[in-house]
Design an enzyme around this catalytic site. Structure first.
Site, PDB file in Angstrom:
ATOM      1  N   MET A  10     -11.313  31.192  25.486  1.00 27.47           N
ATOM      2  CA  MET A  10      -9.947  31.202  24.625  1.00 27.47           C
ATOM      3  C   MET A  10      -8.895  31.258  25.599  1.00 27.47           C
ATOM      4  O   MET A  10      -8.819  31.780  26.613  1.00 27.47           O
ATOM      5  CB  MET A  10     -10.023  32.572  23.785  1.00 27.47           C
ATOM      6  CG  MET A  10      -8.647  32.724  23.032  1.00 27.47           C
ATOM      7  SD  MET A  10      -8.329  31.405  22.043  1.00 27.47           S
ATOM      8  CE  MET A  10      -6.763  32.083  21.383  1.00 27.47           C
ATOM      9  N   HIS A 182      -3.153  39.401  18.970  1.00 26.52           N
ATOM     10  CA  HIS A 182      -3.568  39.531  20.256  1.00 26.52           C
ATOM     11  C   HIS A 182      -4.019  38.030  20.848  1.00 26.52           C
ATOM     12  O   HIS A 182      -4.366  37.199  19.854  1.00 26.52           O
ATOM     13  CB  HIS A 182      -4.639  40.467  20.320  1.00 26.52           C
ATOM     14  CG  HIS A 182      -5.476  40.586  21.695  1.00 26.52           C
ATOM     15  ND1 HIS A 182      -6.342  39.902  22.256  1.00 26.52           N
ATOM     16  CD2 HIS A 182      -5.248  41.922  22.526  1.00 26.52           C
ATOM     17  CE1 HIS A 182      -6.730  40.433  23.384  1.00 26.52           C
ATOM     18  NE2 HIS A 182      -6.085  41.260  23.490  1.00 26.52           N
ATOM     19  N   ARG A 184      -6.587  37.015  21.855  1.00 28.48           N
ATOM     20  CA  ARG A 184      -8.029  36.627  21.340  1.00 28.48           C
ATOM     21  C   ARG A 184      -7.999  35.618  20.062  1.00 28.48           C
ATOM     22  O   ARG A 184      -8.834  35.160  19.641  1.00 28.48           O
ATOM     23  CB  ARG A 184      -8.840  37.454  21.477  1.00 28.48           C
ATOM     24  CG  ARG A 184     -10.293  37.287  21.280  1.00 28.48           C
ATOM     25  CD  ARG A 184     -10.965  36.450  22.380  1.00 28.48           C
ATOM     26  NE  ARG A 184     -12.293  36.067  21.754  1.00 28.48           N
ATOM     27  CZ  ARG A 184     -12.664  35.241  21.026  1.00 28.48           C
ATOM     28  NH1 ARG A 184     -11.726  34.359  20.546  1.00 28.48           N
ATOM     29  NH2 ARG A 184     -13.937  34.887  20.770  1.00 28.48           N
ATOM     30  N   LYS A 185      -6.681  35.727  19.463  1.00 30.92           N
ATOM     31  CA  LYS A 185      -6.661  35.358  18.234  1.00 30.92           C
ATOM     32  C   LYS A 185      -5.978  33.989  18.031  1.00 30.92           C
ATOM     33  O   LYS A 185      -5.956  33.515  19.383  1.00 30.92           O
ATOM     34  CB  LYS A 185      -5.898  36.267  16.932  1.00 30.92           C
ATOM     35  CG  LYS A 185      -6.051  37.725  17.208  1.00 30.92           C
ATOM     36  CD  LYS A 185      -7.765  38.012  17.132  1.00 30.92           C
ATOM     37  CE  LYS A 185      -7.647  39.727  17.182  1.00 30.92           C
ATOM     38  NZ  LYS A 185      -9.221  40.005  17.260  1.00 30.92           N
ATOM     39  N   LEU A 186      -5.088  33.331  17.181  1.00 28.33           N
ATOM     40  CA  LEU A 186      -4.470  32.123  17.290  1.00 28.33           C
ATOM     41  C   LEU A 186      -3.165  32.251  17.854  1.00 28.33           C
ATOM     42  O   LEU A 186      -2.806  31.797  19.000  1.00 28.33           O
ATOM     43  CB  LEU A 186      -4.491  31.371  15.793  1.00 28.33           C
ATOM     44  CG  LEU A 186      -5.745  30.738  15.622  1.00 28.33           C
ATOM     45  CD1 LEU A 186      -7.014  31.336  15.355  1.00 28.33           C
ATOM     46  CD2 LEU A 186      -5.630  29.664  14.527  1.00 28.33           C
TER      47      LEU A 186
END
Ligand SMILES: *Cc1c(COP(=O)(O)O)cnc(C)c1O
Length: 377
Positions: A10, A182, A184-186
């Site tokens: 990511m 965060h 790690r999200k979009l």
């Protein structure tokens, strides 16, 4: 393969606009919670068709505030999936309440009415249901169940910004829906979160609780022309977001539609290249933002999940294990739970392949090639 060439699982999508927005916030002299936080709340709630948004330091604090506002306290039981990032269960413990783990559906990785019903007892006060990896929950039957049993439903939408259920954004009608920003999200603000609610009075109380229980925000005192002294109406927290983070969020929000569209394209390419495997997918009533693209290895797959992750790594590709199961972690050792067969299968045999806005099709083809080689060995 050089480390530099490694394909990450990511990567956030930033441009000059984010750098400029942060610069402007810094030069404005107002870096803590202030006008940009208020603007970000308004913009995000508007985009997600929700009545009110309360910006917070992260999604964990948003979930915790949801439990506080719902009146969950010591000894209460809260049904949660074990198959989730551990924060979903931890916030229940922060209230001295008891997380009761329920199993999930194999295809969506989400709680269902059936799995929640099996976990209910006379002590159940609330349910935290996760839109796992962006896959929307089948919300209507779950809301009906909670209404009929007098339970509060809190949606853990950490991963689900831009996902839709029955044609509306996830979180739009929620009493409580918690989002994460965060990386790690979009959409990311570094660290950050938002609690959406359909109740303006709950939003007002959440804004006081995030700022030590103060009845007047720092921004309000700053703007006041006369002397105003704040008072502390109840014991609160410091769960504030900063204006620097909100400046990032305002720019990132403009990219949301493009982020979701690109991920859906990449996911369709994975699905086409991996026929016959169970993977992240849309549901009967919802579309996912593909926050994570997970694949479940079938029992006859020649390599173990961890060997697949090693194989990918040898080829310069960062995968991840699938969603974790909290009940198997040392922090929950000795915590009683019913059998969780689907959770355990998903946690043992699924993995996450890279998916992010700027992943090129050439790199994705490399990932697919290594993955399918692993299936032949
Ligand atoms: C990431 C995540 C959280 C925690 O979000 P933070 O913003 O890092 O606190 C909670 N629940 C789920 C399902 C998540 O994926």
């Amino acid at each position: 393969m050089k480390q530099l060439d490694r394909i990450p699982v990511m990567r956030p999508w930033f441009g000059e606009a984010e750098a400029e927005a942060v610069r402007d916030a810094v030069l404005s002299g107002w870096v803590a919670q202030g006008p940009r936080v208020a603007a970000f709340e308004k913009a995000l709630a508007g985009r997600l068709e929700a009545r009110a948004g309360v910006a917070l330091s992260n999604c964990t604090t948003a979930l915790h505030l949801g439990l506080v506002l719902a009146g969950v306290g010591p000894g209460d039981e809260v049904v949660v999936p074990s198959l989730s990032f551990i924060a979903t269960a931890n916030v229940v413990r922060h209230q001295q309440a008891v997380p009761v783990f329920a199993d999930v559906d194999l295809h969506t990785q989400n709680l269902t009415v059936e799995t929640v019903e099996r976990a209910l007892t006379p002590r159940t006060r609330a349910v935290i249901a996760v839109h796992q990896a962006g896959t929307p929950l089948d919300l209507d039957p779950l809301s009906d169940l909670c209404r009929d049993r007098g339970l509060v439903l809190i949606e853990d939408a950490a991963c689900a910004i831009g996902s839709q259920y029955r044609g509306r954004p996830v979180g739009s009608q929620a009493r409580f829906a918690a989002f994460s920003f965060h990386p790690r999200k979009l959409l990311t603000t570094g660290e950050g979160g938002m609690l959406l609610t359909d109740d303006p009075e709950l939003a007002a109380r959440a804004r006081r609780l995030r700022e030590h229980g103060m009845d007047l925000s720092a921004a309000e005192r700053h703007q006041g022309e006369e002397l105003v002294l704040e008072s502390y109406t109840e014991v609160g927290f410091n769960y504030r977001m900063t204006d620097v983070q909100a400046a990032l969020g305002l720019v990132q929000l403009e990219r949301l539609d493009a982020m979701v569209a690109r991920r859906r394209e990449l996911a369709a390419r994975y699905q086409k290249a991996l026929p016959g495997l169970l993977t992240a997918a849309d549901t009967a009533d919802g579309t996912t933002n593909y926050q994570s693209f997970w694949v479940l290895l079938p029992p006859d797959w020649p390599r173990s999940r961890n060997d697949m992750l090693r194989l990918l790594l040898e080829h310069g590709i960062s995968g991840r294990r699938g969603i974790m199961a909290a009940h198997t972690e040392p922090a929950y050792a000795g915590h009683p739970h019913a059998p969780l067969p689907v959770t355990e299968r998903l946690a043992a045999d699924s993995l996450i392949l890279p998916i992010y806005h700027e992943l090129s099709e050439a790199d994705q083809d490399r990932i697919i090639d290594v993955f399918t080689t692993g299936g032949r060995a």
